[in-house]
Design an enzyme around this catalytic site. Structure first.
Site, PDB file in Angstrom:
ATOM      1  N   LYS A 128       0.846  -1.202   0.000  1.00  0.00           N
ATOM      2  CA  LYS A 128       0.000   0.000   0.000  1.00  0.00           C
ATOM      3  C   LYS A 128       0.880   1.252   0.000  1.00  0.00           C
ATOM      4  O   LYS A 128       0.579   2.236  -0.668  1.00  0.00           O
ATOM      5  CB  LYS A 128      -0.970  -0.028   1.183  1.00  0.00           C
ATOM      6  CG  LYS A 128      -2.052  -1.101   0.998  1.00  0.00           C
ATOM      7  CD  LYS A 128      -3.374  -0.726   1.645  1.00  0.00           C
ATOM      8  CE  LYS A 128      -4.555  -1.421   1.021  1.00  0.00           C
ATOM      9  NZ  LYS A 128      -4.788  -2.821   1.396  1.00  0.00           N
ATOM     10  N   LYS A 211      -2.569  -8.717  -9.197  1.00  0.00           N
ATOM     11  CA  LYS A 211      -3.607  -9.239  -8.298  1.00  0.00           C
ATOM     12  C   LYS A 211      -4.885  -8.405  -8.416  1.00  0.00           C
ATOM     13  O   LYS A 211      -4.824  -7.171  -8.378  1.00  0.00           O
ATOM     14  CB  LYS A 211      -3.095  -9.178  -6.848  1.00  0.00           C
ATOM     15  CG  LYS A 211      -4.101  -9.690  -5.836  1.00  0.00           C
ATOM     16  CD  LYS A 211      -3.848  -9.148  -4.418  1.00  0.00           C
ATOM     17  CE  LYS A 211      -5.179  -9.041  -3.688  1.00  0.00           C
ATOM     18  NZ  LYS A 211      -5.198  -8.290  -2.474  1.00  0.00           N
ATOM     19  N   LYS A 214      -9.706  -4.479  -5.001  1.00  0.00           N
ATOM     20  CA  LYS A 214     -10.697  -3.398  -5.037  1.00  0.00           C
ATOM     21  C   LYS A 214     -10.032  -2.061  -5.306  1.00  0.00           C
ATOM     22  O   LYS A 214     -10.551  -1.231  -6.024  1.00  0.00           O
ATOM     23  CB  LYS A 214     -11.418  -3.297  -3.678  1.00  0.00           C
ATOM     24  CG  LYS A 214     -12.229  -4.510  -3.315  1.00  0.00           C
ATOM     25  CD  LYS A 214     -12.976  -4.230  -2.013  1.00  0.00           C
ATOM     26  CE  LYS A 214     -13.250  -5.512  -1.266  1.00  0.00           C
ATOM     27  NZ  LYS A 214     -12.225  -5.834  -0.241  1.00  0.00           N
TER      28      LYS A 214
HETATM   29  N1  AQP Z   1      -7.095 -11.302  -6.283  1.00  0.00           N
HETATM   30  C1  AQP Z   1      -7.420 -12.129  -5.281  1.00  0.00           C
HETATM   31  N2  AQP Z   1      -7.269 -13.466  -5.432  1.00  0.00           N
HETATM   32  C2  AQP Z   1      -7.608 -14.333  -4.429  1.00  0.00           C
HETATM   33  N3  AQP Z   1      -8.133 -13.913  -3.238  1.00  0.00           N
HETATM   34  C3  AQP Z   1      -8.317 -12.587  -3.061  1.00  0.00           C
HETATM   35  N4  AQP Z   1      -8.798 -11.864  -2.018  1.00  0.00           N
HETATM   36  C4  AQP Z   1      -8.751 -10.549  -2.338  1.00  0.00           C
HETATM   37  N5  AQP Z   1      -8.253 -10.380  -3.574  1.00  0.00           N
HETATM   38  C5  AQP Z   1      -7.967 -11.627  -4.057  1.00  0.00           C
HETATM   39  C6  AQP Z   1      -9.299 -12.463  -0.782  1.00  0.00           C
HETATM   40  O1  AQP Z   1     -10.582 -11.937  -0.537  1.00  0.00           O
HETATM   41  C7  AQP Z   1     -10.803 -11.914   0.867  1.00  0.00           C
HETATM   42  C8  AQP Z   1     -11.396 -10.600   1.249  1.00  0.00           C
HETATM   43  O2  AQP Z   1     -10.448  -9.587   0.989  1.00  0.00           O
HETATM   44  P1  AQP Z   1     -10.522  -8.228   1.791  1.00  0.00           P
HETATM   45  O3  AQP Z   1     -11.665  -7.471   1.316  1.00  0.00           O
HETATM   46  O4  AQP Z   1     -10.533  -8.474   3.239  1.00  0.00           O
HETATM   47  O5  AQP Z   1      -9.163  -7.500   1.526  1.00  0.00           O
HETATM   48  P2  AQP Z   1      -8.081  -7.593   0.423  1.00  0.00           P
HETATM   49  O6  AQP Z   1      -7.368  -8.888   0.427  1.00  0.00           O
HETATM   50  O7  AQP Z   1      -7.206  -6.423   0.679  1.00  0.00           O
HETATM   51  O8  AQP Z   1      -8.951  -7.469  -0.891  1.00  0.00           O
HETATM   52  P3  AQP Z   1      -8.798  -6.390  -1.999  1.00  0.00           P
HETATM   53  O9  AQP Z   1      -9.825  -6.586  -3.005  1.00  0.00           O
HETATM   54  O10 AQP Z   1      -7.372  -6.381  -2.461  1.00  0.00           O
HETATM   55  O11 AQP Z   1      -9.139  -5.048  -1.199  1.00  0.00           O
HETATM   56  P4  AQP Z   1      -8.345  -3.675  -1.027  1.00  0.00           P
HETATM   57  O12 AQP Z   1      -8.026  -3.213  -2.407  1.00  0.00           O
HETATM   58  O13 AQP Z   1      -9.306  -2.782  -0.304  1.00  0.00           O
HETATM   59  O14 AQP Z   1      -7.110  -3.960  -0.223  1.00  0.00           O
HETATM   60  C9  AQP Z   1      -9.457 -12.177   1.540  1.00  0.00           C
HETATM   61  O15 AQP Z   1      -9.447 -13.497   2.069  1.00  0.00           O
HETATM   62  C10 AQP Z   1      -8.465 -12.047   0.423  1.00  0.00           C
HETATM   63  O16 AQP Z   1      -7.359 -12.910   0.589  1.00  0.00           O
END
Ligand code: AQP
Length: 345
Positions: A128, A211, A214
């Protein structure tokens, strides 16, 4: 082709009899197919087999999201998505992290067991910062609050995507440190949780091949549809191999996404077409688009119905939160006792 999954390809661990499943999702934006295949699909498959606590981690979302209306909307969105995708509230608990404020108390206790230098090595934290975010203390401490979330319900199995592996490792360390510091050797308070990560969906790639996330603007939303969905699928980055030339499916983002939806026979058929040549990325994208529509079509409709009934969603979250909180309060009594934190009420 698969439809919404209710079973898992991989068996759950042998200790299944004593398994408590816990996991969370941030309401930090629109859920995407990476969240679904990496984690939510496993949440849904496990929630009828074991006691399960799934929470919408709105305290965690505050580390990056400071927009009241967006946070509220995203929170309802995540809950409606779980229900639309098949979460059954009579089988497990779905609730808001902020309905269990005891997790912040436990996180505070844990802060005192974790070296700052360890937190600074967090992959997700460093990523980040690399993307230009000025880190706040919440972001640095994100994995500690996550540990509190997992451990306060006695979680022993944590279905997550591979990006969360390091955080679960930190949770395990914290549980061990706590047990070692405050509990008799033969009576540890916290079980040491295991991550549950399916290798074939460990990191779902986004439109740009990185990856899917969001906050990267590279997602296919779970409930994207029509022209907007088509535009996204058609924009998936591929190499410039011409239509007639043979292609390596294992090097292609479109094929990586197709493997999430297609059964083995269909995957092999498409892989063979890639290798034979005369099958272009446009063909593959069209096939993928059809698969997404088939897979999520019914859930989309349920999702829109649910979003029109926010009171119903809040009732379900309230009930889940009452159950989660009762469990957390019991745990916290023991935590206060073993740490020597007196209370006078
Ligand atoms: N690209 C991905 N492939 C596999 N698993 C994924 N997860 C997220 N992106 C992928 C899994 O989704 C669950 C929920 O994620 P989260 O919302 O708690 O946070 P994150 O991992 O930070 O997801 P994002 O989409 O990348 O959100 P932002 O951009 O806000 O940080 C988790 O179990 C995660 O592993």
């Amino acid at each position: 082709m698969s439809t919404l999954a209710t079973t898992l390809e991989s068996p759950t661990p042998e200790s299944a009899a004593t398994t408590t499943v816990v996991s969370g999702v941030q309401p930090s934006g629109e859920l995407h197919i990476g969240n679904y295949f990496g984690a939510i699909r496993q949440h849904l498959a496990l929630h009828s087999q074991h006691p399960a606590y799934y929470f919408i981690v709105n305290y965690h979302a505050l580390t990056t999201l400071h927009d009241r209306e967006a946070l509220r909307q995203n929170t309802l969105h995540v809950a409606a998505a779980y229900l639309a995708l098949g979460f059954d509230p009579s089988k497990a608990h779905l609730f808001l992290q902020s309905d269990v404020p005891e997790v912040t108390e436990l996180a505070w206790i844990f802060y005192n067991l974790v070296p700052v230098s360890r937190l600074e090595l967090g992959v997700s934290y460093k990523e980040k910062i690399d993307r230009g975010l000025t880190p706040n203390a919440g972001l640095l401490n994100y994995p500690v609050l996550q540990a509190a979330d997992i451990l306060i319900y006695g979680g022993s199995l944590v279905p997550v995507g591979a990006d969360q592996r390091q955080h679960i490792e930190m949770t395990r360390d914290i549980a061990q440190r706590f047990n070692h510091t405050f509990c008799p050797e033969d009576d540890p308070l916290f079980p040491i949780p295991e991550p549950y990560i399916l290798d074939n969906v460990a990191i779902v790639p986004g439109l740009d091949g990185k990856k899917m996330s969001k906050s990267y603007g590279n997602t296919i939303g779970l409930f994207d549809e029509g022209k907007a969905l088509k535009k996204k699928v058609m924009s998936i980055v591929t190499d410039s191999t011409p239509l007639e030339a043979p292609k390596d499916p294992d090097e292609d983002n479109v094929f990586a996404l197709i493997t999430l939806f297609a059964d083995k026979a269909k995957q092999e058929e498409i892989a063979a077409a890639y290798r034979a040549g005369g099958y272009g990325y446009g063909h593959a994208k069209k096939a993928l688009l059809g698969m997404i529509n088939t897979y999520f079509g019914d859930a989309r409709e349920r999702y829109h119905d649910l979003m029109a009934r926010p009171d119903y969603i809040l009732d379900i979250l309230r009930e889940g939160g009452e159950n989660g909180r009762a469990q957390a309060q019991q745990f916290m009594e023991r935590v206060r006792e073993v740490t020597g934190l007196l209370t006078t009420y």
